[in-house]
Design a protein around this motif. Structure first.
Motif, PDB file in Angstrom:
ATOM      1  N   GLU A 281      93.131  61.999  -8.281  1.00 37.89           N
ATOM      2  CA  GLU A 281      94.109  61.152  -8.964  1.00 37.89           C
ATOM      3  C   GLU A 281      95.528  61.705  -8.854  1.00 37.89           C
ATOM      4  OE1 GLU A 281      94.950  59.434 -13.462  1.00 37.89           O
ATOM      5  OE2 GLU A 281      92.918  60.089 -12.927  1.00 37.89           O
ATOM      6  N   GLN A 282      95.683  63.025  -8.891  1.00 41.23           N
ATOM      7  CA  GLN A 282      97.037  63.593  -8.840  1.00 41.23           C
ATOM      8  C   GLN A 282      97.704  63.300  -7.496  1.00 41.23           C
ATOM      9  OE1 GLN A 282      95.176  67.527  -9.290  1.00 41.23           O
ATOM     10  NE2 GLN A 282      96.801  68.282  -7.989  1.00 41.23           N
ATOM     11  N   ARG A 285      99.078  59.467  -7.503  1.00 41.85           N
ATOM     12  CA  ARG A 285     100.379  59.185  -8.136  1.00 41.85           C
ATOM     13  C   ARG A 285     101.534  59.691  -7.280  1.00 41.85           C
ATOM     14  NH1 ARG A 285      99.394  57.288 -13.158  1.00 41.85           N
ATOM     15  NH2 ARG A 285      97.264  57.610 -13.937  1.00 41.85           N
ATOM     16  N   LYS A 286     101.335  60.855  -6.655  1.00 43.54           N
ATOM     17  CA  LYS A 286     102.363  61.389  -5.767  1.00 43.54           C
ATOM     18  C   LYS A 286     102.535  60.478  -4.545  1.00 43.54           C
ATOM     19  CE  LYS A 286     104.928  64.834  -3.955  1.00 43.54           C
ATOM     20  NZ  LYS A 286     105.148  64.341  -2.594  1.00 43.54           N
ATOM     21  N   LYS A 288     101.955  57.282  -4.337  1.00 47.37           N
ATOM     22  CA  LYS A 288     102.606  56.046  -4.765  1.00 47.37           C
ATOM     23  C   LYS A 288     104.127  56.234  -4.834  1.00 47.37           C
ATOM     24  CE  LYS A 288     102.808  52.925  -8.775  1.00 47.37           C
ATOM     25  NZ  LYS A 288     103.939  53.458  -9.560  1.00 47.37           N
ATOM     26  N   ILE A 304      98.231  50.845  -9.300  1.00 43.68           N
ATOM     27  CA  ILE A 304      97.225  51.909  -9.331  1.00 43.68           C
ATOM     28  C   ILE A 304      95.914  51.329  -9.838  1.00 43.68           C
ATOM     29  CG2 ILE A 304      96.546  53.969 -10.645  1.00 43.68           C
ATOM     30  CD1 ILE A 304      99.363  54.998 -10.351  1.00 43.68           C
TER      31      ILE A 304
END
Length: 621
Positions: A281-282, A285-286, A288, A304
């Motif tokens: 998941e980390q 987000r980066k 995106k 997301i």
């Protein structure tokens, strides 16, 4: 006349009188240059002389931490043999950083003095070999760039101990040495107080914009251009599509900008709907944020799909494989909804979850990205992409292209316990003894790091070892935390943020940070476990290879014990897949294959452990 003098005379005849002479050239004068094309550099012959000398003297105006790092393991081995040296340098132009002087103080078999001689600008390296001397004199200071990369001219000479030229050099050195100040902690403290580094880079011209000026996000995105590697990759990916192919594989070393590359390709394709699949998941987000920066457009275009967040109507959808592979989630989408699908870290695609997703969707184009396509699970990533390799840039090429942060790798000797080196059967209690903890502290201090403060990752072999080592190091005054697979994502991110902000010195872990973590400020990576896979080795080394303003290089410290797989280290570093034992021995001994200003260094005892592993291993298994 003894044999040495005869050989020297013949070599000088060839060097200075007749180049076509058939005479022996063992001691022939040579021009030393840095040439990646011819695989030559100034550093290699300098290290050869250093390793076999009885003593040495250097007279160099400029010294950098990175330049010093290329010599540190060799100086350590000389110390073990009782061999000492002297270095004469200065504060000319305030080029030498105070930290470089602090690093010099750690090398206890080298005496350092500082001259205030006006215009001191010498560059000479003299090695005493008992009855003769060798000299390297020319343009190279003790910096990694001067020894490995810059356009430099240096002459390598050999002289009998009674030769006039060597006596002249030595007398010049001694004259200045006698009047020079001894390097001490007090001297460094005084120097720090007055140190004002020169700005060697022309300051960028700043254009002030009106306060009410607002640039359009789309216009701002279009201002971001791909680098040289990305331009070439984009052309090759487009060439695949022009051939009518619907999938392609990008093999790109860690830190070379795979996510930006994929965003640039999406920008040129302009799909109606895009799906980006990651495994953590980390990363999602980066990724995106990176895509928004490259593509621009309204926030509503980016969505997301993970956990309770279901922004499935977004034009560009970012999800984890754990989420999208669930039957209910997967079948809630039409098979042909996404005309462009990207899979990050696609080397994991042999797993059932990935296979389910790949078999379900029918995009116009599928792009897979990985730094390590070779797998240990026998799954053929190449076959999955019909052997359509859109672009490939490995570690060596990326270093040569200056896309990564340079690194200095040190294969250091692990501790002995009851007369035996640490091996894969050593119990945890013996891995965190007072003696081993002190040994670890000694090595990480000696080989150091680039920058103002350490920001390190330590990889252990077992979770309990990571936890107990963290406790032991904290008792010694360090600020460390152990993270294992039982720590959730939020806790990992919180501790990473603490490391980046300077609240931690080290994160100690086993393998949860092998990939999928981006901490550009990492300036030291410590490996306290055996190398079971060259793939994992490169992944862990790669944690420090991203460039960052706070560091000039990353230090890799690999503790080498009595491990049967030690032979994988030179294989991983060189990329040599020949499985030829002589080649692997050569890659351990001669490490000038590494490009740019990076260096590979093995302490002598650690090198012996690798040779032992090569000798006893059946490489074909």
């Amino acid at each position: 006349m003894n044999d040495f003098l005869k050989d020297l005379e013949k070599s000088l005849y060839k060097g200075f009188i007749d180049q076509k002479s058939e005479q022996i050239d063992s001691y022939k004068p040579k021009l030393l240059i840095n040439s990646a094309h011819h695989n030559e550099n100034v550093l290699s012959p300098l290290l050869e002389d250093l390793d076999k000398c009885r003593s040495f003297i250097f007279s160099v105006a400029f010294i950098t931490e990175s330049g010093l790092a290329t010599l540190k393991s060799h100086l350590y081995d000389l110390k073990r043999k009782g061999i000492k040296g002297r270095i004469l340098t200065s504060t000319f132009l305030h080029f030498n950083h105070p930290k470089a002087f602090k690093e010099l103080l750690k090398i206890t078999n080298v005496e350092v003095r500082l001259t205030n001689l006006k215009g001191f600008h010498s560059k000479g390296y003299i090695f005493d070999h008992d009855s003769y001397y060798s000299l390297i004199v020319g343009s190279s200071n003790l910096t990694a760039q001067a020894l490995k990369e810059n356009y430099e001219w240096n002459v390598h000479l050999t002289s009998h101990q009674n030769g006039e030229i060597i006596q002249h050099f030595k007398s010049q050195f001694e004259d200045v040495w006698e009047k020079a100040a001894v390097l001490t902690e007090e001297w460094i403290y005084t120097y720090e107080e007055t140190y004002k580094p020169l700005d060697y880079h022309a300051a960028a011209k700043v254009v002030e914009l009106p306060e009410d000026y607002r640039i359009n996000p789309l216009e701002e995105a279009l201002l971001i251009k791909p680098n040289k590697m990305q331009e070439s990759a984009l052309e090759q990916i487009e060439a695949l599509r022009n051939k009518g192919l619907d999938k392609g594989l990008v093999i790109s070393a860690t830190g070379t900008g795979k996510t930006y590359l994929s965003a640039f390709d999406v920008r040129q394709v302009a799909p109606k709907r895009m799906l980006f699949i990651v495994h953590r998941e980390q990363i999602l987000r980066k990724a995106k944020l990176d895509f928004q920066r490259i593509l621009g457009g309204p926030d509503s275009d980016y969505g997301i799909l993970v956990g309770q967040i279901k922004e499935t109507n977004a034009r560009y959808l970012f999800t984890t494989i754990q989420t999208i592979s669930k039957q209910g989630t997967l079948h809630s989408f039409d098979k042909d909804l996404f005309d462009y699908i990207l899979i990050d870290e696609v080397h994991k695609a042999g797993a059932e979850s990935y296979q389910r997703v790949i078999e379900y969707f029918t995009p116009d184009f599928l792009l897979g990205m990985t730094a390590t396509p070779e797998r240990t699970d026998d799954f053929n990533i190449y076959e999955l992409f019909d052997y359509n390799i859109a672009y490939e840039i490995r570690l060596q090429e990326a270093l040569e292209e200056d896309m990564l942060c340079p690194f200095h790798y040190f294969g250091v000797t692990d501790i002995e316990y009851e007369g035996k080196f640490v091996d894969d059967t050593t119990i945890v209690a013996n891995l965190v003894t007072e003696e081993r903890v002190n040994h670890i502290l000694e090595k990480i201090d000696y080989y150091s790091y680039s920058g103002d403060c350490v920001k390190g990752l330590i990889f252990c072999g077992r979770n309990i070892e990571a936890i107990e080592l963290s406790e032991a190091l904290n008792k010694k005054g360090l600020r460390t935390i152990a993270l294992t697979g039982s720590d959730d994502q939020d806790e990992r991110l919180r501790q990473v943020e603490r490391l980046e902000n300077g609240a931690l010195d080290y994160i100690i872990t086993v393998d949860i940070f092998n990939e999928g973590i981006d901490i550009p400020s990492i300036n030291q990576v410590v490996m306290l476990r055996q190398t079971k896979s060259s793939i994992i080795f490169i992944q862990q080394l790669g944690r420090g290879l991203r460039k960052h303003v706070s560091k000039e290089f990353v230090t890799i410290i690999d503790f080498i014990g009595n491990y049967k797989n030690n032979y994988l280290i030179p294989i991983a570093l060189s990329g040599d897949k020949s499985l030829n034992k002589d080649n692997i021995r050569r890659r351990t001994k001669e490490t000038n294959y590494i490009k740019g200003v990076s260096s590979i260094n093995f302490e002598e005892i650690a090198k012996r452990q690798i040779f032992k592993s090569i000798n006893t291993s059946n490489l074909t298994t």
